[in-house]
Scaffold this motif. Structure first.
Motif, PDB file in Angstrom:
ATOM      1  N   THR A  45       0.836  -1.201   0.000  1.00  0.00           N
ATOM      2  CA  THR A  45       0.000   0.000   0.000  1.00  0.00           C
ATOM      3  C   THR A  45       0.869   1.249   0.000  1.00  0.00           C
ATOM      4  OG1 THR A  45      -1.722  -1.174   1.203  1.00  0.00           O
ATOM      5  CG2 THR A  45      -1.827   1.218   1.225  1.00  0.00           C
ATOM      6  N   PHE A  46       1.921   1.244   0.795  1.00  0.00           N
ATOM      7  CA  PHE A  46       2.833   2.374   0.865  1.00  0.00           C
ATOM      8  C   PHE A  46       3.467   2.655  -0.502  1.00  0.00           C
ATOM      9  CE2 PHE A  46       7.035   4.211   1.943  1.00  0.00           C
ATOM     10  CZ  PHE A  46       6.611   5.328   2.660  1.00  0.00           C
ATOM     11  N   HIS A  50       2.666   5.871  -3.194  1.00  0.00           N
ATOM     12  CA  HIS A  50       3.722   6.708  -3.767  1.00  0.00           C
ATOM     13  C   HIS A  50       3.671   6.709  -5.296  1.00  0.00           C
ATOM     14  CE1 HIS A  50       6.030   8.354  -0.532  1.00  0.00           C
ATOM     15  NE2 HIS A  50       6.096   7.173   0.089  1.00  0.00           N
ATOM     16  N   LEU A  59      -0.131   9.914   1.939  1.00  0.00           N
ATOM     17  CA  LEU A  59       1.253   9.480   2.160  1.00  0.00           C
ATOM     18  C   LEU A  59       1.605   9.540   3.644  1.00  0.00           C
ATOM     19  CD1 LEU A  59       3.041  11.346  -0.781  1.00  0.00           C
ATOM     20  CD2 LEU A  59       2.554   8.906  -0.617  1.00  0.00           C
ATOM     21  N   VAL A  62      -0.355   6.677   5.610  1.00  0.00           N
ATOM     22  CA  VAL A  62       0.222   5.341   5.462  1.00  0.00           C
ATOM     23  C   VAL A  62       1.569   5.251   6.171  1.00  0.00           C
ATOM     24  CG1 VAL A  62       1.087   3.666   3.789  1.00  0.00           C
ATOM     25  CG2 VAL A  62      -1.033   4.871   3.330  1.00  0.00           C
ATOM     26  N   GLY A  63       2.362   6.299   6.078  1.00  0.00           N
ATOM     27  CA  GLY A  63       3.647   6.318   6.788  1.00  0.00           C
ATOM     28  C   GLY A  63       3.458   6.271   8.288  1.00  0.00           C
ATOM     29  N   MET A  66       2.591   2.729   9.384  1.00  0.00           N
ATOM     30  CA  MET A  66       3.776   1.866   9.441  1.00  0.00           C
ATOM     31  C   MET A  66       4.604   2.165  10.685  1.00  0.00           C
ATOM     32  SD  MET A  66       4.872   1.639   5.449  1.00  0.00           S
ATOM     33  CE  MET A  66       6.214   0.517   5.740  1.00  0.00           C
TER      34      MET A  66
END
Length: 124
Positions: A45-46, A50, A59, A62-63, A66
């Motif tokens: 997904t990350f 991107h 962005l 999702v970061g 994580m």
């Protein structure tokens, strides 16, 4: 809930608290193939986010996901490591006591401690 600097295995004696039970369950879940697939999916997904040039908000989201998963896994890993370390040390202490007891020809009290320590992983 309060913070303590006491070793996790020593908190509350031999019985485990809510966090220890939750940490053990989470450790079992995070060691499963399903969780591995979840992590791979999160990484995919990350990468996809991107490549699609989606808004910066996604962005960051999702970061952040994580980073949150990494932080939780680190806390769980450290808790599990410290409990295992404490259990191992107790077993080694019990073995040393038995060896000394046999050498000195003393009572069999250390043998009972060793039996308890061997089953200690069920309690810690």
């Amino acid at each position: 809930m309060y913070m303590t600097i006491q070793h996790p295995a020593k908190r509350g004696g031999y019985k485990r608290g809510r966090f220890e039970r939750m940490a053990e369950t989470a450790s079992n879940v995070t060691g499963s193939p399903a969780f591995y697939c979840f992590c791979v999916l999160l990484i995919v997904t990350f990468v996809v986010v991107h490549l699609l040039h989606v808004p910066v908000t996604w962005l960051i989201f999702v970061g952040d996901m994580m980073a949150a998963v990494s932080l939780l896994l680190l806390a769980l890993l450290k808790n599990t490591e410290r409990r295992a370390e404490h259990a191992l040390q107790r077993k080694l202490d019990a073995i040393a006591a038995v060896v000394l007891e046999q050498h000195d020809g003393g009572s069999h009290k250390a043998h009972e401690s060793l039996r308890e320590a061997i089953r200690m992983d069920e309690n810690v």
